[in-house]
Design an enzyme around this catalytic site. Structure first.
Site, PDB file in Angstrom:
ATOM      1  N   LYS A  47      -7.447 -10.792   3.955  1.00  0.00           N
ATOM      2  CA  LYS A  47      -7.282  -9.430   3.945  1.00  0.00           C
ATOM      3  C   LYS A  47      -7.005  -8.595   5.110  1.00  0.00           C
ATOM      4  CE  LYS A  47      -9.995  -8.711  -0.380  1.00  0.00           C
ATOM      5  NZ  LYS A  47     -10.217 -10.000  -0.627  1.00  0.00           N
ATOM      6  N   GLU A  56     -13.435  -0.086   5.144  1.00  0.00           N
ATOM      7  CA  GLU A  56     -12.457   0.886   4.767  1.00  0.00           C
ATOM      8  C   GLU A  56     -12.929   1.983   4.165  1.00  0.00           C
ATOM      9  OE1 GLU A  56      -8.807  -2.385   3.845  1.00  0.00           O
ATOM     10  OE2 GLU A  56      -9.954  -1.224   2.129  1.00  0.00           O
ATOM     11  N   HIS A  87     -15.557  -5.185 -10.952  1.00  0.00           N
ATOM     12  CA  HIS A  87     -14.396  -5.415 -10.346  1.00  0.00           C
ATOM     13  C   HIS A  87     -13.691  -6.423 -10.733  1.00  0.00           C
ATOM     14  CE1 HIS A  87     -16.005  -3.108  -6.979  1.00  0.00           C
ATOM     15  NE2 HIS A  87     -17.259  -3.813  -7.004  1.00  0.00           N
ATOM     16  N   ARG A 129       0.126 -15.752  -6.569  1.00  0.00           N
ATOM     17  CA  ARG A 129      -0.036 -16.603  -7.712  1.00  0.00           C
ATOM     18  C   ARG A 129       0.440 -15.845  -8.999  1.00  0.00           C
ATOM     19  NH1 ARG A 129      -4.252 -14.065  -9.957  1.00  0.00           N
ATOM     20  NH2 ARG A 129      -5.830 -13.447  -8.646  1.00  0.00           N
TER      21      ARG A 129
END
Length: 503
Positions: A116, A200, A235, A293
């Site tokens: 990330k 973040e 999530h 993917r």
């Protein structure tokens, strides 16, 4: 074209890829764990090989065992599906070392986008909007807190590696920060072997929107428009749709698509991939991550574009160029996907294990089902509890929702608890029907959801289940079973205190 492809996966995606191979005239090879020995997708394959054991580590994640089978059976390529080895750069490299084609992007692209932190850096260089934040590599919790002092709470701490909500913590105030960093790093280390985290800005009202991209080995990269995946529990997505209801401005759609293509080109991307963004209520969008993917939700994009993404993954890996241009690809109608899980939404989504006593899939115009189960399939505790994906297409969103409601009502899964009643409750809820659903929708609208009390039809279904399960007195009869020699409960032969009388 490849003559033989090994499918390094299981369940509905294995079946999906076996069918894609058959469409191309390719011999499809299945691998299966001891727990999956009787699975229907195993029988569908042209060749099948056992991976001894039941855990994912011993079987579908066992790189050496998978490669040994591929070499022994003469497979020219391996398709990893999603999950398991699909985003493993080490495995992709090992395939190349054995002279086997990995059906997916290059190991370099997987590695770059798998981080990330690195993908965020590449996105920024490619001109893709990124969320305000700080890379926490080699920083103590105190140093990191100082570095993010300019970011207004709440903020999000997330693992640089992996996904699925692991190593992720939302922090609402400064006094929670140090403990949250420690917890996120510990979970990231345990889950991915890497405690690297990012910090973040956390948006409380956002939409999860992703752009499907497709690139070949000749530098051509196209987008197949967007999907909205804001309906998530813990999530994890459970409902996806395209076009995204949040995008009402075609200019925003085109800017997001251009950003996704720009990022893919920056890493010389080939194969199918997905660039994920968050979209705020003002129409601003920010890069989240790239999945290198095939996505679980790819069928809805196939329905609105007419492009078989799984087939084109194989064609691209076989060194074929994309024969169409961006202007050739159009969105037509609206598609929705619901993931059917063996889990109990009323009990913190606890997975449900056991044998599926009865399974019936829905059918009709505009209904597609991707599954890997049948009546008699055992649902084990060893793998993800997703059983099937129900996908519907309509000329507009309202029609697609209506078809989905009917499709779920027609779906029969007896023997394990599923989330079908939960999905139906969402589909008929006014906020969802309006299309204004953020990623916090389920927490806000269904914080303590409970299924409705069984009505007359529900009790009838429960009674039918008992008959199919073989409860009560068992007799050998062909009249109550379509399998000769099996046993089933015969209510007419009951001689206890209660007796049902035929009239």
């Amino acid at each position: 074209m490849f003559r033989k492809v090994l499918i390094a996966n299981r369940g509905e995606i294995a079946r999906r890829l076996i069918l894609a191979c058959h469409e191309l005239g390719i011999t499809a090879v299945a691998i299966y764990s001891d727990a999956d020995a009787e699975a229907p997708w195993v029988r569908l394959a042209d060749e099948r090989y056992n991976l001894p054991g039941v855990s994912a580590t011993d079987t579908y994640l066992n790189q050496t065992a998978v490669l040994d089978i591929a070499t022994a059976c003469g497979a020219e390529a391996i398709h990893p599906g999603y999950g398991f080895l699909s985003e493993n750069a080490t495995f992709a490299t090992a395939c190349a070392e054995r002279g086997i084609v990995f059906i997916g992007p290059s190991p370099e692209a997987i590695e770059l986008m798998g981080s990330k932190a690195k993908s965020r850096e590449i996105a920024e260089q490619a001109g893709v909007p990124i969320v305000p934040g700080v890379d926490g590599a080699r920083m103590s919790a105190a140093e990191l807190q100082t570095a993010v002092a300019h970011i207004e709470f709440p903020i999000l701490i997330k693992a640089s590696a992996g996904g699925g909500g692991k190593g992720m913590r939302v922090v609402w105030s400064a006094d929670q920060f140090a403990d949250a960093v420690q917890a996120a790093r510990g979970e990231a280390q345990n889950s991915f072997g890497d405690d690297h985290v990012l910090v973040e800005k956390y948006f409380t009202q956002i939409h999860h929107v992703e752009i499907q991209v497709l690139g070949d080995q000749y530098g051509n990269v196209l987008h197949l428009f967007e999907r909205e995946c804001s309906i998530q529990r813990r999530h994890q997505k459970i409902i996806e749709e395209t076009p995204a209801p949040v995008i009402q401005d075609d200019d925003l759609r085109q800017r997001m698509a251009a950003a996704a293509v720009s990022l893919a080109k920056a890493v010389n991307y080939s194969s199918a991939g997905t660039v994920e963004f968050i979209v705020d209520e003002k129409g601003g969008f920010y890069f989240l991550e790239m999945n290198t993917r095939l996505q679980v939700e790819h069928p809805i994009t196939e329905l609105v574009t007419g492009i078989d993404i799984a087939v084109w993954q194989i064609r691209i890996a076989n060194d074929e160029p994309l024969p169409f241009r961006q202007e050739d690809i159009q969105q037509r109608g609206h598609a929705i996907e619901c993931r059917v899980y063996a889990e109990d939404p009323a009990n913190n989504f606890l997975p449900s294990i056991g044998e599926i006593a009865r399974y019936e899939r829905p059918s009709g115009p505009g209904i597609r089902v991707d599954d890997g189960i049948e009546s008699g399939t055992a649902v084990s505790p060893y793998y993800d509890p997703m059983l099937a994906k129900i996908i519907t297409w309509g000329h507009n969103r309202e029609e697609a929702i209506g078809k989905m409601i009917r499709a779920l009502q027609q779906t029969v899964v007896l023997g394990v608890t599923t989330n079908i009643p939960y999905l139906l409750a969402i589909l008929q809820e006014p906020t969802f029907c309006s299309g204004h659903t953020s990623t916090s929708y389920l927490q806000e609208i269904f914080p303590d959801w409970r299924p409705d009390v069984l009505d007359e039809d529900g009790w009838l279904g429960a009674a039918v289940f008992e008959l199919l399960r073989g409860g009560g007195k068992k007799v050998r009869t062909s009249a109550l079973s379509n399998v000769e020699g099996t046993t089933a409960y015969d209510p007419w032969g009951e001689t206890a205190v209660w007796r049902n009388v035929r009239r």
